[in-house]
Each structure stands twice: as structure tokens, then as C-alpha cells.
Design an enzyme around this catalytic site. Structure first.
Site, PDB file in Angstrom:
ATOM      1  N   ASP A  13      -0.697   6.663   3.409  1.00  0.00           N
ATOM      2  CA  ASP A  13      -1.247   5.367   2.880  1.00  0.00           C
ATOM      3  C   ASP A  13      -1.843   4.498   4.286  1.00  0.00           C
ATOM      4  O   ASP A  13      -1.601   5.177   5.383  1.00  0.00           O
ATOM      5  CB  ASP A  13       0.160   4.378   2.334  1.00  0.00           C
ATOM      6  CG  ASP A  13      -0.341   2.937   2.212  1.00  0.00           C
ATOM      7  OD1 ASP A  13      -1.272   2.855   1.612  1.00  0.00           O
ATOM      8  OD2 ASP A  13       0.518   2.342   2.746  1.00  0.00           O
ATOM      9  N   ASP A  15      -2.481   0.741   4.664  1.00  0.00           N
ATOM     10  CA  ASP A  15      -2.027  -0.671   4.968  1.00  0.00           C
ATOM     11  C   ASP A  15      -0.625  -0.698   4.954  1.00  0.00           C
ATOM     12  O   ASP A  15       0.290  -0.210   4.358  1.00  0.00           O
ATOM     13  CB  ASP A  15      -2.631  -1.742   3.804  1.00  0.00           C
ATOM     14  CG  ASP A  15      -3.970  -1.742   3.712  1.00  0.00           C
ATOM     15  OD1 ASP A  15      -4.573  -2.109   4.651  1.00  0.00           O
ATOM     16  OD2 ASP A  15      -4.510  -1.558   2.467  1.00  0.00           O
ATOM     17  N   GLY A  50       0.329  -2.157  -1.831  1.00  0.00           N
ATOM     18  CA  GLY A  50       0.038  -1.041  -2.507  1.00  0.00           C
ATOM     19  C   GLY A  50      -0.681  -1.088  -3.662  1.00  0.00           C
ATOM     20  O   GLY A  50      -1.051  -0.082  -4.390  1.00  0.00           O
TER      21      GLY A  50
HETATM   22  C1  BG6 Z   1      -3.342  -1.607  -0.708  1.00  0.00           C
HETATM   23  C2  BG6 Z   1      -2.828  -2.751  -0.152  1.00  0.00           C
HETATM   24  O1  BG6 Z   1      -3.419  -0.510   0.711  1.00  0.00           O
HETATM   25  O2  BG6 Z   1      -4.879  -1.837  -0.804  1.00  0.00           O
HETATM   26  C3  BG6 Z   1      -2.871  -3.920  -1.169  1.00  0.00           C
HETATM   27  O3  BG6 Z   1      -1.429  -2.556   0.246  1.00  0.00           O
HETATM   28  C4  BG6 Z   1      -4.424  -4.153  -1.351  1.00  0.00           C
HETATM   29  O4  BG6 Z   1      -2.137  -4.874  -0.696  1.00  0.00           O
HETATM   30  C5  BG6 Z   1      -5.011  -2.813  -1.954  1.00  0.00           C
HETATM   31  O5  BG6 Z   1      -4.312  -5.055  -2.568  1.00  0.00           O
HETATM   32  C6  BG6 Z   1      -6.452  -3.115  -2.079  1.00  0.00           C
HETATM   33  O6  BG6 Z   1      -7.043  -3.574  -1.187  1.00  0.00           O
HETATM   34  P1  BG6 Z   1      -8.619  -3.904  -1.188  1.00  0.00           P
HETATM   35  O7  BG6 Z   1      -8.930  -3.691   0.551  1.00  0.00           O
HETATM   36  O8  BG6 Z   1      -9.455  -2.886  -1.976  1.00  0.00           O
HETATM   37  O9  BG6 Z   1      -8.643  -5.115  -1.573  1.00  0.00           O
HETATM   38 MG    MG Z   2       0.752   0.318   2.064  1.00  0.00          MG
END
Ligand code: BG6
Ligand code: MG
Length: 223
Positions: A13, A15, A50
Site C-alpha cells: 500500500d 498512503d 485505504g
Molecule cells: C488510499 C488512501 O490510498 O487512496 C485513501 O488511503 C484515499 O485515503 C484513496 O481516499 C484514494 O486516493 P485518491 O488519491 O485517488 O483520491
Molecule cells: Mg494506506
């Protein structure tokens, strides 16, 4: 549990595992929560980790009882506003923003011949990896736009094993979110959770923080 000798690859993962963008997501979503009138709590912030962009918005609306108050077009506008704010926040990212120990861990995996793929549902993941200088470390990135379902569905981790041409049994998935751990377990991979053991209790292996994650420590826990 799978024996460590069988492991050939790691699905990461992004973030909250490789870099602390979780705080930027939270900051940007909190503005949306304020706007729609949903009370921002730590539990809500944890539950959003996530979760894909549109699913996150749905959760925020639901938490305040606003799930029927917005049209699809209005929801898309709210999500776009959140992303605009988020993109501003991640502009400052550099290789110095890799979480403690993660660069060493990734380098040691490379040096030991393990494959790596990225299992992030973030559409911003390629830009973030580039800012961190890590694009070349990965065999490939699962394209979240191609997924039928986001985490906690196992699909993204099944695909992350395919990217490495490995059987799920040969893969350790690395996560900071409960939804991600559920996805890894559903894909029949070994789940490694980083963070609060109450939140991540379903994980096969739990580490308190990124600095604690090393090949040796994983080997010790798995046997
Ligand atoms: C995940 C994060 O990795 O990505 C979430 O943990 C986030 O919090 C999701 O909403 C989607 O991210 P993005 O950048 O496409 O808005
Ligand atoms: Mg994460």
C-alpha cells in the site's frame, strides 16, 4: 501461517505505509466533512484509510446522515474539490518524505531479489512514487481505475500478485488500514499491518511503525 521461505514478493500500500499522505487525505476530507456538516472524528478518519475517493465521500456523507442530500453531479464536485486540495498538499513531497525505515526496507528487498508491486487505490499514486524517487523499485502498479471494487475487496491484492507473476501464497501485503488488511487476507496473502494493533487485529503480522519493519523481523515472526 505461511513460512517465510515461500515468500517471493511484497505488495505495498502507499498512503500511510511508504509516505504519510494519510495526514493530507485526512486534512482534505475534513474540509469536505465541515462543508457537508458531518462531525469529523478519529474513528471516521481511520475508517477512510485505504478507501477509494468516491467511497470515502459516501462514508463521510453517511456518517452525518447526508447520504440522500446530494446528486451524483454534486458528489463528483465535492470529490473533485477534495482532490484539488489534496494535490496542492502533496506537491511538497520529496524523497525525504519516505517514512522512517521504508527506504532501507525497500532497498534490502531489492538487494535480496524480492519482487515488489504497488496496491494503492489512489489515482495519485504514480505522481507520489515519482516525487519520492521510488518508481523504479516496483515491478508494476495496479491501475486502480481498472478495479471493479476497492478495498476491502481482495481484487487489488490479487492483481498485485499477478503483476509480479507470483502465486498469492508467495506474497506479503503491507498495509496501514483495516480495509487493506481485510483485502490482503481475502486474497490469501500474508498480511503485514503497520500501526495500532486494535485497528489492525486481523493482520497476520503487526508492527507498531514503519521503522520496525525489516526482513529479519518478518522472518522472526513468521518462522
Ligand atoms: C488510499 C488512501 O490510498 O487512496 C485513501 O488511503 C484515499 O485515503 C484513496 O481516499 C484514494 O486516493 P485518491 O488519491 O485517488 O483520491
Ligand atoms: Mg494506506
Amino acid at each position: 501461517m505461511t513460512n517465510f521461505n515461500e515468500i517471493k514478493g511484497f505488495a505495498f500500500d502507499l498512503d500511510g505505509v511508504i509516505t504519510d499522505t494519510a495526514k493530507f487525505h485526512a486534512q482534505a476530507w475534513q474540509q469536505v466533512a465541515d462543508k457537508v456538516g458531518t462531525n469529523w472524528t478519529e474513528d471516521l478518519a481511520d475508517g477512510l484509510k485505504g478507501i477509494s475517493r468516491m467511497d470515502s465521500l459516501e462514508m463521510i456523507l453517511k456518517a452525518g446522515g447526508h447520504e440522500n442530500d446530494y446528486s451524483q453531479a454534486e458528489k463528483e464536485k465535492l470529490a473533485a474539490e477534495k482532490n484539488d486540495n489534496y494535490v496542492q498538499l502533496i506537491k511538497t513531497l520529496t524523497p525525504d518524505d519516505i517514512l522512517p525505515g521504508m527506504l532501507d526496507f525497500i532497498k534490502s528487498l531489492q538487494a535480496s531479489g524480492y519482487k515488489m508491486s504497488l496496491a494503492s487505490v489512489s489515482l495519485n499514486a504514480p505522481v507520489i512514487l515519482k516525487s519520492l524517487g521510488l518508481t523504479d523499485a516496483f515491478e508494476g502498479i495496479v491501475n486502480p481505475a481498472s478495479l471493479k471494487k476497492g478495498k476491502p475487496d481482495p481484487e487489488i491484492y490479487v492483481r498485485a500478485a499477478e503483476v509480479m507473476k507470483l502465486d498469492p501464497k508467495q506474497v506479503i501485503g503491507v498495509e496501514d488500514a483495516a480495509a487493506g488488511v481485510t483485502a490482503i487476507n481475502g486474497a490469501n496473502e500474508t498480511s503485514l499491518g503497520i500501526g495500532n494493533s486494535d485497528v489492525l487485529h486481523e493482520a497476520d503480522l503487526i508492527f507498531p511503525d514503519t521503522a520496525a519493519v525489516t526482513i529479519e523481523a518478518i522472518k522472526e515472526k513468521m518462522g
